[in-house]
Motif scaffolding. Structure first.
Motif, PDB file in Angstrom:
ATOM      1  N   PRO A 199       0.815  -1.230   0.000  1.00  0.00           N
ATOM      2  CA  PRO A 199       0.000   0.000   0.000  1.00  0.00           C
ATOM      3  C   PRO A 199       0.839   1.267   0.000  1.00  0.00           C
ATOM      4  CG  PRO A 199      -0.812  -1.573   1.633  1.00  0.00           C
ATOM      5  CD  PRO A 199       0.509  -2.086   1.174  1.00  0.00           C
ATOM      6  N   ALA A 200       1.965   1.249   0.731  1.00  0.00           N
ATOM      7  CA  ALA A 200       2.830   2.430   0.766  1.00  0.00           C
ATOM      8  C   ALA A 200       3.405   2.741  -0.612  1.00  0.00           C
ATOM      9  CB  ALA A 200       3.966   2.214   1.772  1.00  0.00           C
ATOM     10  N   LEU A 201       3.771   1.712  -1.354  1.00  0.00           N
ATOM     11  CA  LEU A 201       4.287   1.919  -2.701  1.00  0.00           C
ATOM     12  C   LEU A 201       3.195   2.464  -3.624  1.00  0.00           C
ATOM     13  CD1 LEU A 201       6.481  -1.290  -3.114  1.00  0.00           C
ATOM     14  CD2 LEU A 201       7.288   1.058  -2.857  1.00  0.00           C
ATOM     15  N   SER A 202       1.979   2.015  -3.446  1.00  0.00           N
ATOM     16  CA  SER A 202       0.865   2.513  -4.268  1.00  0.00           C
ATOM     17  C   SER A 202       0.615   4.000  -4.018  1.00  0.00           C
ATOM     18  CB  SER A 202      -0.409   1.710  -3.982  1.00  0.00           C
ATOM     19  OG  SER A 202      -0.224   0.337  -4.304  1.00  0.00           O
ATOM     20  N   VAL A 203       0.639   4.398  -2.745  1.00  0.00           N
ATOM     21  CA  VAL A 203       0.463   5.813  -2.414  1.00  0.00           C
ATOM     22  C   VAL A 203       1.604   6.644  -2.995  1.00  0.00           C
ATOM     23  CG1 VAL A 203       0.386   7.480  -0.518  1.00  0.00           C
ATOM     24  CG2 VAL A 203      -0.882   5.326  -0.337  1.00  0.00           C
ATOM     25  N   PHE A 204       2.804   6.105  -2.896  1.00  0.00           N
ATOM     26  CA  PHE A 204       3.976   6.819  -3.413  1.00  0.00           C
ATOM     27  C   PHE A 204       3.877   7.005  -4.925  1.00  0.00           C
ATOM     28  CE2 PHE A 204       8.479   7.102  -4.697  1.00  0.00           C
ATOM     29  CZ  PHE A 204       8.854   8.175  -3.910  1.00  0.00           C
ATOM     30  N   LEU A 205       3.387   6.018  -5.624  1.00  0.00           N
ATOM     31  CA  LEU A 205       3.210   6.135  -7.073  1.00  0.00           C
ATOM     32  C   LEU A 205       2.199   7.235  -7.408  1.00  0.00           C
ATOM     33  CD1 LEU A 205       3.194   2.374  -8.147  1.00  0.00           C
ATOM     34  CD2 LEU A 205       4.895   4.103  -8.771  1.00  0.00           C
ATOM     35  N   GLY A 206       1.154   7.360  -6.602  1.00  0.00           N
ATOM     36  CA  GLY A 206       0.193   8.436  -6.814  1.00  0.00           C
ATOM     37  C   GLY A 206       0.824   9.810  -6.620  1.00  0.00           C
ATOM     38  N   GLU A 207       1.688   9.947  -5.612  1.00  0.00           N
ATOM     39  CA  GLU A 207       2.380  11.211  -5.392  1.00  0.00           C
ATOM     40  C   GLU A 207       3.326  11.541  -6.550  1.00  0.00           C
ATOM     41  OE1 GLU A 207       4.336  10.722  -1.684  1.00  0.00           O
ATOM     42  OE2 GLU A 207       2.499  10.893  -0.479  1.00  0.00           O
ATOM     43  N   MET A 208       3.939  10.528  -7.105  1.00  0.00           N
ATOM     44  CA  MET A 208       4.831  10.748  -8.247  1.00  0.00           C
ATOM     45  C   MET A 208       4.046  11.181  -9.475  1.00  0.00           C
ATOM     46  SD  MET A 208       7.666   7.717  -7.885  1.00  0.00           S
ATOM     47  CE  MET A 208       8.810   8.554  -8.965  1.00  0.00           C
TER      48      MET A 208
END
Length: 324
Positions: A199-208
């Motif tokens: 989930p943390a990687l998914s959120v990070f991808l959204g921020e990118m």
């Protein structure tokens, strides 16, 4: 002997003390100035003073006068009125949206009101947006959850490789069951951490993705401001031309920097996306079968069981090794 004249119409007129005072035949005497007599209150009585009324003329109300500003001859300060057709002719082949942005930049410029300091600052605010974008990207990569995830994967690879090597046997090697028993708690701990990382990687991808959109906006603004500087060099005087030329060159350099940031953001996103896919669709899917095969290891494990367990271990070890 003198006789006192008789004044007709008066009885017992007082003697004025002036024997030369003329006697009026009409019975009137020049009156002396009359002074107001202050009433004296007698004991036991109450005298109510009559209010004195002053006749004050009413104030005259004047209508306000409207002052009309007079027009003095001088230079009119108007923003540039540049048409879309003029820009399309000046910069052929440029995207329509970019020309519209350039037109907005020019409409905000009033050359007659611009000082030397103002020309030196032309487009600086767009370059400050780029600096903020670079800073935000660096801060984001510092907090990238992919770093910790990569470390967890490397450690998992090391532990599973130890179990796989123990299956090859050898006189001085521990049995695979003993090795697995020693590393299993840490493997399961890494498994839990990798589950949380998805989930943390998914959120990070959204921020990118949001940062990529911001980079596109900053890049378009810099490009439009650079075109506006080129257009202004054709319409301003020679005293400003050199300053604008330097600003246009600086804005062109900033465009190259923003393109570099966009490329790096794209590369960073691809790496994080591959890592998320590796964890979610690879490691976390294969680990349960590894647990199942290694659960039955013992000193008396058959060759078939050992072969199946080694095959599963080798598959996940090679998969992680190719990705990290």
């Amino acid at each position: 002997m003198s006789f006192k004249p008789t004044v007709i119409g008066f009885t017992d007129a007082p003697d004025t003390g002036n024997p030369q005072a003329p006697t009026r035949l009409d019975g009137l005497v020049n009156p002396a100035p009359v002074r107001p007599v202050r009433a004296t209150a007698l004991p036991g009585t109450h005298v109510q003073a009559s209010p004195t009324r002053l006749n004050v003329p009413a104030a005259t109300t004047q209508e306000p006068q409207h002052v009309h500003a007079s027009s003095l001859p001088g230079t009119q300060r108007k923003p540039l009125d540049v048409s879309y057709a003029d820009l399309a002719k000046r910069f052929p082949g440029t995207e329509p949206l970019l020309l519209e942005r350039t037109q907005l930049v020019l409409h905000a410029v009033t050359p007659q009101a611009m000082s030397s300091t103002g020309w030196l600052k032309f487009g600086v605010d767009r370059q400050e947006d780029l600096a903020a974008l670079v800073k935000r990207r660096l801060e984001m990569m510092e907090s990238n959850p992919g770093r910790a995830t990569s470390q967890h994967l490397r450690r998992l690879h090391t532990l599973l490789r130890e179990v796989l090597d123990a299956m090859d046997g050898g006189f001085f090697r521990k049995s695979a069951s003993k090795v697995w028993e020693s590393v299993e708690p840490e493997v399961r701990q890494l498994d839990a951490l990798l589950h949380k990382a998805v989930p943390a990687l998914s959120v990070f991808l959204g921020e990118m993705d949001s940062l990529k959109l911001e980079a596109q906006r900053v890049g378009a603004s810099l490009f439009a401001t650079s075109l506006a500087a080129e257009y202004l060099m054709d319409v301003v005087g020679p005293e400003v031309h050199q300053v604008l030329s330097a600003r246009a060159l600086s804005l062109t350099t900033s465009q190259a920097l923003v393109r570099e940031q966009q490329q790096m953001l794209e590369l960073d996103k691809e790496q994080v996306q591959e890592l998320a896919t590796l964890v979610q669709d690879g490691v976390l899917v294969q680990l349960p079968s590894v647990y199942s095969q290694l659960a039955g290891l013992s000193a008396k494990t058959s060759d078939t069981q050992r072969y199946l367990a080694a095959d599963k271990l080798n598959e996940i070890v090679q998969f992680i090794q190719r990705k990290i």
